[in-house]
Scaffold this motif. Structure first.
Motif, PDB file in Angstrom:
ATOM      1  N   SER A  56       0.842  -1.197   0.000  1.00 54.82           N
ATOM      2  CA  SER A  56       0.000   0.000   0.000  1.00 54.82           C
ATOM      3  C   SER A  56       0.874   1.244   0.000  1.00 54.82           C
ATOM      4  CB  SER A  56      -0.910   0.013   1.236  1.00 54.82           C
ATOM      5  OG  SER A  56      -1.553   1.257   1.369  1.00 54.82           O
ATOM      6  N   GLY A  57       0.547   2.193  -0.874  1.00 54.45           N
ATOM      7  CA  GLY A  57       1.280   3.453  -0.887  1.00 54.45           C
ATOM      8  C   GLY A  57       0.871   4.383   0.229  1.00 54.45           C
ATOM      9  N   TYR A  58      -0.184   4.000   0.969  1.00 52.77           N
ATOM     10  CA  TYR A  58      -0.664   4.826   2.078  1.00 52.77           C
ATOM     11  C   TYR A  58       0.190   4.523   3.306  1.00 52.77           C
ATOM     12  CZ  TYR A  58      -4.274   7.223   4.881  1.00 52.77           C
ATOM     13  OH  TYR A  58      -4.965   8.097   5.695  1.00 52.77           O
ATOM     14  N   ASN A  59       1.459   4.969   3.241  1.00 56.48           N
ATOM     15  CA  ASN A  59       2.410   4.682   4.313  1.00 56.48           C
ATOM     16  C   ASN A  59       3.339   5.859   4.528  1.00 56.48           C
ATOM     17  OD1 ASN A  59       5.207   4.177   2.968  1.00 56.48           O
ATOM     18  ND2 ASN A  59       3.798   2.991   1.682  1.00 56.48           N
ATOM     19  N   ILE A  60       4.034   5.851   5.631  1.00 57.72           N
ATOM     20  CA  ILE A  60       4.817   7.005   6.063  1.00 57.72           C
ATOM     21  C   ILE A  60       5.982   7.328   5.136  1.00 57.72           C
ATOM     22  CG2 ILE A  60       6.358   5.686   7.574  1.00 57.72           C
ATOM     23  CD1 ILE A  60       6.092   8.076   9.574  1.00 57.72           C
ATOM     24  N   VAL A  61       6.483   6.363   4.409  1.00 58.60           N
ATOM     25  CA  VAL A  61       7.600   6.618   3.502  1.00 58.60           C
ATOM     26  C   VAL A  61       7.118   7.245   2.201  1.00 58.60           C
ATOM     27  CG1 VAL A  61       9.488   5.568   2.194  1.00 58.60           C
ATOM     28  CG2 VAL A  61       8.953   4.738   4.509  1.00 58.60           C
ATOM     29  N   ASP A  62       6.052   6.713   1.651  1.00 62.20           N
ATOM     30  CA  ASP A  62       5.594   7.135   0.325  1.00 62.20           C
ATOM     31  C   ASP A  62       4.577   8.269   0.344  1.00 62.20           C
ATOM     32  OD1 ASP A  62       7.158   5.179  -1.009  1.00 62.20           O
ATOM     33  OD2 ASP A  62       5.662   3.655  -0.513  1.00 62.20           O
ATOM     34  N   ALA A  63       3.869   8.472   1.450  1.00 61.24           N
ATOM     35  CA  ALA A  63       2.760   9.427   1.449  1.00 61.24           C
ATOM     36  C   ALA A  63       3.008  10.676   2.280  1.00 61.24           C
ATOM     37  CB  ALA A  63       1.490   8.732   1.946  1.00 61.24           C
TER      38      ALA A  63
END
Length: 452
Positions: free
Chosen positions: A126-133
């Motif tokens: 999931s792109g809904y994460n602290i690194v990507d979002a």
């Protein structure tokens, strides 16, 4: 975790459309036999007796608890914009772990993903994460895992089974922002859960425990005398088997507020010590006689950071809770909710330091101990290890005498801190210890009995 929802909501809400109303008999892992590594982990877990819970995510930005999305009815389309402004410049894993280690705690349970669906680690699932979002762009879980290894603190991962944002998750009773039920796809969602658990267990080194939550999003109100009925098949056989396969030593815990099922390695109690039910989240008959036990509790009233919640328990209250929990043969998992900037609140740091000072002087009567068959008494509780009994006197009797309702073959009785010899009297069916006049039970006056 939650604080504002009542038991009536949890157990009494009607089931939503699109979910089967047939009761599900959950077997977990049929015939589950823990590995030797798992059994050692269970013992190490019990020996620790004290851990720190950390609830931290993008919800901290709104400073009103971890479940604000549900509590305030915020649509996910609006809530999901929060990561774009999440840049916790004060986060320092070394400072967190050092403060926790100095408190005397032996492990950390961190919210890798809460019910809002935001992952605090790098995730390909999931792109809904602290690194990507987020503009922060750092893997908090990775930094925390590295620091825990450096400072010899075990790391556990909280993981929410429910997700208020994903369209494929079949919404349960706790989501005030309904979704399109035609898009529910639990098999697809279960694949996602397993993908993320795989990432947590493969990418971050040894994990002490996977601490699951929000199972209670799919339960119905029991009839009188009936056990809590699960109306949803989470397919725990698959979830638990995956965890045990990837890391056989990793423990599985599930905060589902009912009896443990095969495949689970610890039993969790929310806001209560085992055997009590002041919170309304459990029943006294659910206490396992074979699994390690854990009580999770807040320092104030909130799990996630709440700027208005200054109702902190005193250091003395928290120490007494730790003692009472050990007397029930359980660990205490004490929560802190870091601020939006990533710093642990000053009130929490103060209490961590105070508990740590007490544990340095008295931890030998807590670590590695087990409860006895003696239930909690008006004067306090009793723990033991090897040939040593510890009477934790948290309420000095008016007559200054602590009476045990069974005989004890005592070689020596003394005040734990000072080593002062105490008078005692052996009876046929009892054992009495006479406390000195200056005994201070404000927090915990510990009597050590050497048996032989």
């Amino acid at each position: 975790m939650k604080i504002s929802w009542t038991l009536q909501i949890i157990l009494g809400a009607c089931f939503i459309s699109g979910i089967s109303k047939a009761a599900i008999v959950e077997e977990g892992i049929p015939g589950y036999v823990p590995t030797a590594e798992n059994l050692r982990s269970r013992q190490d877990f019990q020996d620790a007796r004290f851990g720190i819970f950390i609830h931290w995510g993008v919800y901290s930005m709104l400073a009103d608890g971890e479940c604000i999305m549900n509590d305030k009815g915020i649509p996910f389309s609006d809530y999901s914009t929060l990561p774009g402004g999440f840049c916790p410049s004060g986060f320092n894993a070394a400072e967190w772990v050092n403060a926790i280690r100095e408190s005397g705690a032996k492990y950390i349970t961190f919210t890798s993903r809460h019910v809002d669906g935001f992952s605090m680690f790098r995730s390909e699932a999931s792109g809904y994460n602290i690194v990507d979002a987020t503009p922060f762009g750092r893997d908090v879980v990775g930094e925390l895992a590295e620091e825990c290894r450096k400072q010899d603190i075990r790391l556990h991962f909280y993981y929410s089974l429910a997700d208020w944002g994903r369209e494929d998750y079949p919404s349960g009773v706790m989501n005030s922002c309904p979704k399109d039920s035609s898009k529910y796809d639990f098999p697809h969602y279960l694949d996602f859960i397993c993908s993320q658990l795989n990432e947590l267990l493969v990418n971050y080194g040894p994990v002490g425990c996977i601490w699951l939550d929000c199972d209670w999003d799919h339960i119905r109100k029991p009839a009188p005398g009936e056990k809590v009925v699960v109306d949803f098949d989470w397919q725990y056989n698959r979830i638990y088997s995956l965890i045990h396969k990837l890391q056989p030593a990793c423990l599985v815990g599930n905060n589902h507020h009912r009896e443990s099922i095969p495949g689970e390695d610890i039993q969790i109690f929310e806001r209560d010590v085992p055997g009590e039910n002041t919170s309304g989240f459990g029943r006294t008959s659910y206490v396992s006689a074979s699994l390690p036990l854990e009580t999770c509790q807040t320092m104030n009233r909130s799990w996630g950071y709440c700027i208005k919640d200054k109702d902190f328990k005193s250091t003395a209250e928290l120490i007494r809770l730790l003692v009472r929990t050990a007397g029930r043969n359980a660990n205490l998992l004490l929560n802190v909710g870091p601020q939006p900037d990533g710093r642990i609140p000053a009130e929490s740091l103060e209490r961590l330091a105070g508990i740590g000072a007490w544990m340095k002087a008295n931890g030998d009567a807590i670590y590695r101990t087990r409860a006895t068959l003696l239930p909690p008494q008006k004067w306090g509780v009793m723990t033991h290890k090897d040939n040593r009994l510890f009477l934790h006197v948290t309420d000095c009797p008016e007559n200054g005498t602590v009476t045990l309702p069974f005989p004890v073959k005592a070689k020596d009785v003394r005040a734990f801190n000072s080593g002062e010899s105490l008078k005692f009297k052996k009876g046929k069916d009892s054992f009495r210890v006479f406390l000195p006049e200056n005994a201070d039970c404000t927090i915990d006056y510990i009597v050590e009995i050497i048996t032989g």
